[in-house]
Write a protein that holds these residues in place. Sequence first.
Motif, PDB file in Angstrom:
ATOM      1  N   ARG A   1       0.831  -1.205   0.000  1.00  0.00           N
ATOM      2  CA  ARG A   1       0.000   0.000   0.000  1.00  0.00           C
ATOM      3  C   ARG A   1       0.866   1.256   0.000  1.00  0.00           C
ATOM      4  O   ARG A   1       0.623   2.203  -0.757  1.00  0.00           O
ATOM      5  CB  ARG A   1      -0.922   0.002   1.221  1.00  0.00           C
ATOM      6  N   LEU A   2       1.912   1.255   0.824  1.00  0.00           N
ATOM      7  CA  LEU A   2       2.805   2.414   0.886  1.00  0.00           C
ATOM      8  C   LEU A   2       3.580   2.593  -0.418  1.00  0.00           C
ATOM      9  O   LEU A   2       3.817   3.726  -0.853  1.00  0.00           O
ATOM     10  CB  LEU A   2       3.777   2.272   2.068  1.00  0.00           C
ATOM     11  N   GLU A   3       3.958   1.490  -1.059  1.00  0.00           N
ATOM     12  CA  GLU A   3       4.645   1.598  -2.343  1.00  0.00           C
ATOM     13  C   GLU A   3       3.720   2.175  -3.413  1.00  0.00           C
ATOM     14  O   GLU A   3       4.157   2.967  -4.248  1.00  0.00           O
ATOM     15  CB  GLU A   3       5.179   0.229  -2.772  1.00  0.00           C
ATOM     16  N   ARG A   4       2.421   1.796  -3.376  1.00  0.00           N
ATOM     17  CA  ARG A   4       1.459   2.386  -4.318  1.00  0.00           C
ATOM     18  C   ARG A   4       1.304   3.873  -4.056  1.00  0.00           C
ATOM     19  O   ARG A   4       1.259   4.683  -4.987  1.00  0.00           O
ATOM     20  CB  ARG A   4       0.108   1.681  -4.216  1.00  0.00           C
ATOM     21  N   GLN A   5       1.219   4.238  -2.773  1.00  0.00           N
ATOM     22  CA  GLN A   5       1.109   5.653  -2.426  1.00  0.00           C
ATOM     23  C   GLN A   5       2.340   6.422  -2.893  1.00  0.00           C
ATOM     24  O   GLN A   5       2.226   7.531  -3.417  1.00  0.00           O
ATOM     25  CB  GLN A   5       0.953   5.832  -0.913  1.00  0.00           C
TER      26      GLN A   5
ATOM     27  N   ALA B   1       2.354  12.405  -9.132  1.00  0.00           N
ATOM     28  CA  ALA B   1       1.776  13.730  -8.899  1.00  0.00           C
ATOM     29  C   ALA B   1       2.867  14.792  -8.848  1.00  0.00           C
ATOM     30  O   ALA B   1       2.711  15.888  -9.406  1.00  0.00           O
ATOM     31  CB  ALA B   1       0.967  13.729  -7.599  1.00  0.00           C
ATOM     32  N   LYS B   2       3.986  14.472  -8.202  1.00  0.00           N
ATOM     33  CA  LYS B   2       5.100  15.419  -8.128  1.00  0.00           C
ATOM     34  C   LYS B   2       5.635  15.712  -9.524  1.00  0.00           C
ATOM     35  O   LYS B   2       5.895  16.865  -9.867  1.00  0.00           O
ATOM     36  CB  LYS B   2       6.215  14.865  -7.246  1.00  0.00           C
TER      37      LYS B   2
ATOM     38  N   LEU C   1       6.116  19.417 -14.103  1.00  0.00           N
ATOM     39  CA  LEU C   1       5.884  19.812 -15.491  1.00  0.00           C
ATOM     40  C   LEU C   1       5.025  21.069 -15.565  1.00  0.00           C
ATOM     41  O   LEU C   1       5.271  21.964 -16.374  1.00  0.00           O
ATOM     42  CB  LEU C   1       5.224  18.674 -16.262  1.00  0.00           C
ATOM     43  N   ARG C   2       4.005  21.131 -14.722  1.00  0.00           N
ATOM     44  CA  ARG C   2       3.114  22.304 -14.692  1.00  0.00           C
ATOM     45  C   ARG C   2       3.898  23.557 -14.287  1.00  0.00           C
ATOM     46  O   ARG C   2       3.720  24.626 -14.882  1.00  0.00           O
ATOM     47  CB  ARG C   2       1.958  22.041 -13.732  1.00  0.00           C
TER      48      ARG C   2
END
Length: 121
Positions: free
Chosen positions: A53-57, A64-65, A70-71
């Motif tokens: 679960r932590l690896e997925r997070q 997201a980072k 990029l934004r």
Amino acid sequence: MTQTGVGKVLGLAMLLGMTGIGLSGCDYWPPALQAEVEQLRSELQTTTSEKARLERQLADMTKAKDDLQLRVEDLNRLNRERTSQVTILEQNLAAEREKVARLTKAPAKKTAAKPSAKKKR
């Protein structure tokens, strides 16, 4: 044999005996040991699922980072473009103000000269 020689032989014999017992295995597991093994297996399973679960997070947060980075880069590029446009517009505005100032001063001199010419007649 000396005492140290006898001790070495006995130590070697004990080591070989314990190794033999260890290799043959033991079919009896005390209930307390079985319960502890089951508890450890359960904790391992819980820890493994928590790790997954932590690896997925972590993967989601990393994505997201990267998206936000990029934004930010796009916004910085756009900001540089807008800043250069504003600079060009300010320069054009200053040039137009100078033209207006020159044009407003020039007719004032001409109109002032004409009435004096009429007075001479």
